[in-house]
Design a protein around this motif. Structure first.
Motif, mmCIF file in Angstrom:
data_model
loop_
_atom_site.group_PDB
_atom_site.id
_atom_site.type_symbol
_atom_site.label_atom_id
_atom_site.label_comp_id
_atom_site.label_asym_id
_atom_site.label_seq_id
_atom_site.Cartn_x
_atom_site.Cartn_y
_atom_site.Cartn_z
ATOM 1 N N TRP A 24 -32.666 -3.494 -42.376
ATOM 2 C CA TRP A 24 -31.606 -4.305 -42.979
ATOM 3 C C TRP A 24 -32.022 -4.764 -44.360
ATOM 4 N N HIS A 25 -31.097 -4.647 -45.301
ATOM 5 C CA HIS A 25 -31.379 -4.996 -46.689
ATOM 6 C C HIS A 25 -30.449 -6.120 -47.137
ATOM 7 N N ARG A 26 -31.031 -7.104 -47.749
ATOM 8 C CA ARG A 26 -30.247 -8.194 -48.327
ATOM 9 C C ARG A 26 -29.943 -7.835 -49.781
ATOM 10 N N VAL A 27 -28.678 -7.721 -50.092
ATOM 11 C CA VAL A 27 -28.247 -7.339 -51.445
ATOM 12 C C VAL A 27 -27.490 -8.503 -52.068
ATOM 13 N N VAL A 28 -27.874 -8.874 -53.266
ATOM 14 C CA VAL A 28 -27.243 -9.993 -53.964
ATOM 15 C C VAL A 28 -26.622 -9.507 -55.262
ATOM 16 N N ILE A 29 -25.325 -9.786 -55.420
ATOM 17 C CA ILE A 29 -24.598 -9.320 -56.606
ATOM 18 C C ILE A 29 -24.286 -10.508 -57.501
ATOM 19 N N PHE A 30 -24.809 -10.477 -58.716
ATOM 20 C CA PHE A 30 -24.573 -11.555 -59.668
ATOM 21 C C PHE A 30 -23.454 -11.215 -60.655
ATOM 22 N N ASN A 31 -23.178 -9.949 -60.779
ATOM 23 C CA ASN A 31 -22.167 -9.557 -61.762
ATOM 24 C C ASN A 31 -20.765 -9.894 -61.273
ATOM 25 N N GLU A 32 -19.980 -10.480 -62.162
ATOM 26 C CA GLU A 32 -18.654 -10.962 -61.763
ATOM 27 C C GLU A 32 -17.739 -9.813 -61.341
ATOM 28 N N GLY A 33 -17.774 -8.730 -62.111
ATOM 29 C CA GLY A 33 -16.900 -7.606 -61.765
ATOM 30 C C GLY A 33 -17.248 -7.008 -60.406
ATOM 31 N N LEU A 34 -18.518 -6.810 -60.183
ATOM 32 C CA LEU A 34 -18.929 -6.227 -58.899
ATOM 33 C C LEU A 34 -18.679 -7.184 -57.745
ATOM 34 N N CYS A 35 -18.769 -8.478 -58.010
ATOM 35 C CA CYS A 35 -18.448 -9.452 -56.953
ATOM 36 C C CYS A 35 -16.991 -9.304 -56.534
ATOM 37 N N LYS A 36 -16.123 -9.119 -57.506
ATOM 38 C CA LYS A 36 -14.698 -8.942 -57.178
ATOM 39 C C LYS A 36 -14.478 -7.669 -56.384
ATOM 40 N N VAL A 37 -15.156 -6.627 -56.785
ATOM 41 C CA VAL A 37 -15.049 -5.379 -56.025
ATOM 42 C C VAL A 37 -15.485 -5.606 -54.581
ATOM 43 N N ALA A 38 -16.624 -6.276 -54.426
ATOM 44 C CA ALA A 38 -17.121 -6.541 -53.077
ATOM 45 C C ALA A 38 -16.113 -7.347 -52.276
ATOM 46 N N GLU A 39 -15.577 -8.375 -52.913
ATOM 47 C CA GLU A 39 -14.645 -9.267 -52.219
ATOM 48 C C GLU A 39 -13.365 -8.531 -51.819
ATOM 49 N N GLN A 40 -12.880 -7.703 -52.707
ATOM 50 C CA GLN A 40 -11.573 -7.078 -52.469
ATOM 51 C C GLN A 40 -11.642 -5.831 -51.594
ATOM 52 N N TYR A 41 -12.711 -5.064 -51.715
ATOM 53 C CA TYR A 41 -12.693 -3.739 -51.097
ATOM 54 C C TYR A 41 -13.665 -3.567 -49.944
ATOM 55 N N LEU A 42 -14.716 -4.363 -49.903
ATOM 56 C CA LEU A 42 -15.748 -4.100 -48.898
ATOM 57 C C LEU A 42 -15.524 -4.920 -47.633
ATOM 58 N N LYS A 43 -15.730 -4.279 -46.510
ATOM 59 C CA LYS A 43 -15.612 -4.933 -45.212
ATOM 60 C C LYS A 43 -16.821 -4.532 -44.365
ATOM 61 N N LYS A 44 -17.018 -5.273 -43.311
ATOM 62 C CA LYS A 44 -18.010 -4.876 -42.308
ATOM 63 C C LYS A 44 -17.812 -3.405 -41.924
ATOM 64 N N GLY A 45 -18.889 -2.663 -41.928
ATOM 65 C CA GLY A 45 -18.814 -1.253 -41.561
ATOM 66 C C GLY A 45 -18.657 -0.300 -42.733
ATOM 67 N N ALA A 46 -18.247 -0.817 -43.879
ATOM 68 C CA ALA A 46 -18.056 0.057 -45.040
ATOM 69 C C ALA A 46 -19.369 0.720 -45.444
ATOM 70 N N LYS A 47 -19.253 1.972 -45.862
ATOM 71 C CA LYS A 47 -20.438 2.668 -46.365
ATOM 72 C C LYS A 47 -20.443 2.581 -47.883
ATOM 73 N N VAL A 48 -21.594 2.199 -48.436
ATOM 74 C CA VAL A 48 -21.701 2.035 -49.888
ATOM 75 C C VAL A 48 -22.962 2.703 -50.432
ATOM 76 N N TYR A 49 -22.879 3.045 -51.698
ATOM 77 C CA TYR A 49 -24.050 3.426 -52.501
ATOM 78 C C TYR A 49 -24.311 2.268 -53.432
ATOM 79 N N ILE A 50 -25.524 1.778 -53.443
ATOM 80 C CA ILE A 50 -25.826 0.706 -54.394
ATOM 81 C C ILE A 50 -27.106 1.048 -55.147
ATOM 82 N N GLU A 51 -27.158 0.566 -56.352
ATOM 83 C CA GLU A 51 -28.332 0.737 -57.190
ATOM 84 C C GLU A 51 -28.647 -0.618 -57.807
ATOM 85 N N GLY A 52 -29.829 -1.092 -57.566
ATOM 86 C CA GLY A 52 -30.207 -2.391 -58.093
ATOM 87 C C GLY A 52 -31.703 -2.468 -58.298
#
Lengths: 164, 164, 164, 164
Positions: B54-82
């Motif tokens: 399990w990985h804890r991912v923290v998003i500080f960028n405002e645009g990406l936060c909105k994306v996370a809030e609007q589009y991501l749900k439990k179970g969603a598969k994502v590619y992240i780079e940080g």
DNA sequence: TTTT
DNA sequence: TTTT
């Protein structure tokens, strides 16, 4: 879960010499402490800032452990590729703690020296005593062997002419 | 330090819905819990094994936060780079703890949805209100805009036919 | 297409000095020729083999072009992060050709010098004249500015104590 | 060269079914055509743009070829990790041509299916018949086996509870 | 054309 | 604890 990736790529400098220990059954484990740092100019004051991040890297592969032991020293710059792993442990006062490490183990782990001192170096993949030459009783460090695998059956007449 | 790299690439699934909170000055911060897993067959017994990380991912960028809030749900598969970041904090009983997180902040951070539901998705880079269109009062998520930058001065007559 | 990633990571040496040219509207474009090589020991004969691969790297970002022009020389070792792009063109005899390049443009492009000569260097992200300080009339190379973005609203009391 | 890295990471969709052929000595080679695309909003007109890039991927590893043959179809989304390689060849009219491909061969090559249909999927590393179980006469696809290597000597009591 |  |  079908289809996941857990990859860490670091380029940084060793804060101290590698620490090598052995398991009860004799397998080596190497610990590296690697520093990466970011520099930027403060938007308000204009002054130069720097922030260093320290990474705990644990090498389980025997070949890469030997490379670390023989070639890496405090200050060395390395490229490493591994995976994130969080380990739970209990300290002496009984408090549960978590430690997140970058683990080089199995496939898709790499350790490459970036300051080419000592003539030894080179690029090493964690081949776990695999298919390519470097196994056997020899203590020679494992060599990354991309070009030899599957070499049959391919027109590999790559002369190093530049196509541009 | 001249020349360091601190990069984490994950492909995995959200263990729960994103958690969005706000700083005192109103900036959003999103927390994701992402699972990656490895499967292998035990060399001795031959049985199939699986280990989830399990990985804890923290998003500080405002645009990406909105994306996370609007589009991501439990179970969603994502590619992240940080980038890896270890934070020290003190729990309620006064014990010092460390927490290592994958931070998406500033440049070279990416969040991409890999299950293309909802028509919303796409690929988003953390552009920090940068150069490419998506800024301004609009709530539109920032778009990755590689092809437009520097488009002048280049023959970009790529038709999307497969050239092989 | 929702959710794609196109990323190239190279660590290698410049085969010659960077070539800088300008578009009609004055934007700089830098071309780098970067060598990577693999070494391995032949399974049959045991002899040491080496294969060099040459990569054509094209930098469209103005800040990174300046970095290339000012700091990079033949022989320099660099870390670059860009995207694959195949371009179709027609040679003087009318034959259609394809050329595949590693493009540094827009977000998620990075150029980092790995041999820290000249005190200049450092790590540079392609910020397209973005949010962090390095824009303006100053000729100062853009600085990677991860830590400053979103710095507000976070308890960043990272002292560089090692948690291990 | 001491210390070079040649790595390509793609997440994209297959434009057509994999093409499998065999060398004279019977080794399989799989060719994939993978599309990645970027979308952005035009700064001037505000309209949505998209540019697709096609990548030629060549798999030399026998295990990964089988995975491609058995599980991948046109439209499938995959994560691949390989290396850039430019090949010179001569077409039927005697013209010298260059083709740049993403090669999955040897270590540090990965092919992971990202749409988890058919129960087959999973994550596969190119282990070249290596150390971990999956070799032998069995046709079972090679399994990535990170957690098993070096498992001795480590407290791996990770329960899959989310630690945050 | 680099580098070891 | 590194490096610039």
């Amino acid at each position: 879960m079908a289809g996941s990736v857990n990859k860490v790529i670091l380029v940084g400098n060793l804060g101290k010499d590698p620490e090598i220990r052995r398991t009860q059954d004799g397998r080596p484990i190497a610990n590296l402490s690697i520093a990466t740092s970011e520099t930027w100019r403060d938007k308000g004051t204009g002054e130069r800032k720097e922030k260093t991040e320290w990474h705990r890297v644990v090498i389980f592969n025997e070949g890469l452990c030997k490379v670390a032991e023989q070639y890496l020293k405090k200050g060395a710059k390395v490229y490493i590729e591994g995976a994130l792993q969080t380990r739970k442990w209990t300290d002496q006062s009984g408090v549960e703690k978590y430690s997140t490490e970058v683990v080089l183990q199995g496939f898709n782990s790499t350790l490459t020296m970036l300051d080419g001192r000592s003539g030894g170096g080179g690029s090493f993949a964690d081949d776990a005593g695999g298919d390519f030459g470097s196994s056997g009783p020899s203590m020679a460090p494992p060599r990354r062997a991309v070009a030899s695998a599957g070499g049959g059956g391919r027109n590999n007449d790559m002369d190093d002419d530049i196509p541009f």
